[in-house]
Design an enzyme around this catalytic site. Sequence first.
Site, PDB file in Angstrom:
ATOM      1  N   ARG A  35      50.537  39.902  30.239  1.00 63.05           N
ATOM      2  CA  ARG A  35      51.672  39.828  31.167  1.00 63.05           C
ATOM      3  C   ARG A  35      53.004  40.040  30.440  1.00 63.05           C
ATOM      4  O   ARG A  35      53.949  40.567  31.021  1.00 63.05           O
ATOM      5  CB  ARG A  35      51.665  38.494  31.897  1.00 63.05           C
ATOM      6  CG  ARG A  35      50.602  38.478  32.972  1.00 63.05           C
ATOM      7  CD  ARG A  35      50.576  37.199  33.721  1.00 63.05           C
ATOM      8  NE  ARG A  35      49.831  37.376  34.968  1.00 63.05           N
ATOM      9  CZ  ARG A  35      49.509  36.391  35.774  1.00 63.05           C
ATOM     10  NH1 ARG A  35      49.848  35.162  35.492  1.00 63.05           N
ATOM     11  NH2 ARG A  35      48.843  36.631  36.883  1.00 63.05           N
ATOM     12  N   LYS A 198      39.919  27.010  43.258  1.00 62.12           N
ATOM     13  CA  LYS A 198      40.306  26.381  44.530  1.00 62.12           C
ATOM     14  C   LYS A 198      40.266  27.316  45.714  1.00 62.12           C
ATOM     15  O   LYS A 198      40.693  28.458  45.609  1.00 62.12           O
ATOM     16  CB  LYS A 198      41.742  25.863  44.397  1.00 62.12           C
ATOM     17  CG  LYS A 198      41.828  24.660  43.505  1.00 62.12           C
ATOM     18  CD  LYS A 198      43.183  24.044  43.637  1.00 62.12           C
ATOM     19  CE  LYS A 198      43.159  22.605  43.168  1.00 62.12           C
ATOM     20  NZ  LYS A 198      44.399  21.931  43.388  1.00 62.12           N
ATOM     21  N   GLY A 354      45.233  36.340  36.728  1.00 57.09           N
ATOM     22  CA  GLY A 354      45.221  36.023  35.303  1.00 57.09           C
ATOM     23  C   GLY A 354      43.833  35.743  34.752  1.00 57.09           C
ATOM     24  O   GLY A 354      43.441  36.278  33.716  1.00 57.09           O
ATOM     25  N   GLY A 377      47.373  36.976  43.460  1.00 48.60           N
ATOM     26  CA  GLY A 377      47.816  36.647  44.821  1.00 48.60           C
ATOM     27  C   GLY A 377      48.633  37.771  45.426  1.00 48.60           C
ATOM     28  O   GLY A 377      48.426  38.161  46.583  1.00 48.60           O
TER      29      GLY A 377
HETATM   30  P1  AMP Z   1      41.901  30.044  39.875  1.00 50.22           P
HETATM   31  O1  AMP Z   1      43.165  29.765  39.133  1.00 50.22           O
HETATM   32  O2  AMP Z   1      41.787  29.329  41.181  1.00 50.22           O
HETATM   33  O3  AMP Z   1      41.585  31.532  39.974  1.00 50.22           O
HETATM   34  O4  AMP Z   1      40.739  29.418  38.994  1.00 50.22           O
HETATM   35  C1  AMP Z   1      40.349  29.910  37.736  1.00 50.22           C
HETATM   36  C2  AMP Z   1      39.614  28.823  37.014  1.00 50.22           C
HETATM   37  O5  AMP Z   1      38.522  28.408  37.788  1.00 50.22           O
HETATM   38  C3  AMP Z   1      39.026  29.268  35.694  1.00 50.22           C
HETATM   39  O6  AMP Z   1      39.746  28.644  34.656  1.00 50.22           O
HETATM   40  C4  AMP Z   1      37.581  28.759  35.740  1.00 50.22           C
HETATM   41  O7  AMP Z   1      37.193  28.046  34.589  1.00 50.22           O
HETATM   42  C5  AMP Z   1      37.604  27.808  36.921  1.00 50.22           C
HETATM   43  N1  AMP Z   1      36.302  27.695  37.569  1.00 50.22           N
HETATM   44  C6  AMP Z   1      35.512  28.694  38.007  1.00 50.22           C
HETATM   45  N2  AMP Z   1      34.365  28.210  38.516  1.00 50.22           N
HETATM   46  C7  AMP Z   1      34.435  26.849  38.409  1.00 50.22           C
HETATM   47  C8  AMP Z   1      33.548  25.773  38.750  1.00 50.22           C
HETATM   48  N3  AMP Z   1      32.379  26.031  39.305  1.00 50.22           N
HETATM   49  N4  AMP Z   1      33.959  24.520  38.503  1.00 50.22           N
HETATM   50  C9  AMP Z   1      35.158  24.275  37.934  1.00 50.22           C
HETATM   51  N5  AMP Z   1      36.036  25.253  37.576  1.00 50.22           N
HETATM   52  C10 AMP Z   1      35.681  26.522  37.817  1.00 50.22           C
END
Ligand code: AMP
Length: 396
Positions: A35, A198, A354, A377
Amino acid sequence: MKKISNINFSDKIALIRVDFNVPLNNDLIVTDNSRIVGALDTINYVIKSGGKAVILSHLGRPKGTFESRFSLINIVDELSKLLKQKVVFLQNYLETFAVEKINNSNPGSVFLLENMRFNKNEKLGCVSFAKDLARLGNWYINDAFGTLHRDHASTSKIAAFFNNKKCVGFLVEKELLALKSVMKNTNRPVTAIIGGAKISGKIDVIRSLYNIVDNLIIGGGMAYSFIKALGGEISNSLVEEDKLNLAKELVLEANNKNVNLLLPIDSVNGSEFSNDCLINNSDIYSIPKEFAGFDIGEKSIQLFCAAILKSKTIIWNGPMGVFEMSSFENGTKKVGFAVAEATKNGAFSLIGGGDSVAAIKKFGLNNSVSYVSTGGGAMLKYLEGKNLPGLCAIED
Ligand code: AMP
């Protein structure tokens, strides 16, 4: 809209909103500088033409106050190295001395302001905060593609104070060009792969993607809320209890809109959030007690990859599991390789966000996909056909 390449920044002070929301390790060292690299063309263009660059960014998700792990001082060394010049860090940038320092500096100087999100008025889109920021310069450039979908003080509200002295940077120009070309030539089937931790941030996106995709694959932490909503036992897996009804609605909506919604069928589980914990595999609807699902299992991988390999357009945002840990990287890795193979066979693949970008880099696949966007996003919002506040503010 003015094109940055038509503007001469000599003797001007350009406030450049960038997206330096880069991953840092435990020692607060930048682990992926994409970035920062993405914004260099714009910064260099301003300073090489004799202007001064005042850089604004956010980092992480602080709660409106100072937190040292989210300080942009952690980025100064990397930015200085990449620009091959000293970068002056301004922590208290709203104090008079900051304006004086910028005004009295030599042409070509580069300033980096502290994390915009340490001020709660940033996310509130507070106009008076935007006005205070605007006093620091006489031109505004938005090159923060990753935050164009945010209506924050430094991403959109600030633009109102620059009349016709505002434009987007080279990175935003490039991103918009790539996205426009996907939207013009969308070959079917279209598959979106959505993952990450999430659901909350991605619910609206999932809903709108239903209008453009044939297949929607859901993996990562967010999948477990869907499984729970459908009656599964997910034990300690990530869940957003307040989103369960919404998840159920999304499953029904996929049916009504003839979208093939693919959820994982099995899961790789860990006894704790650590690479060396006890690990087992199970049906995703019956995760053993005391375990949490951290990756998709082999059956899910096969299901997802089969759909990916038949696709002609692929949009990917969010990892399939905790890919940062080798014990839980397999799902993201195999899905990444399937996207690369589909691309080799003629599909157009667009990767954004990211973590997804960090993942494909980890597996050496960044040159095997069609386009890597710096914004997750914003990329999805644009594909949905939604207005991006940061862009509208420049186009005014
Ligand atoms: P986001 O920022 O919502 O795109 O989330 C990315 C993060 O989700 C990454 O750092 C992953 O390690 C985490 N992640 C993916 N799958 C899981 C899971 N099953 N449980 C906990 N964290 C997760």
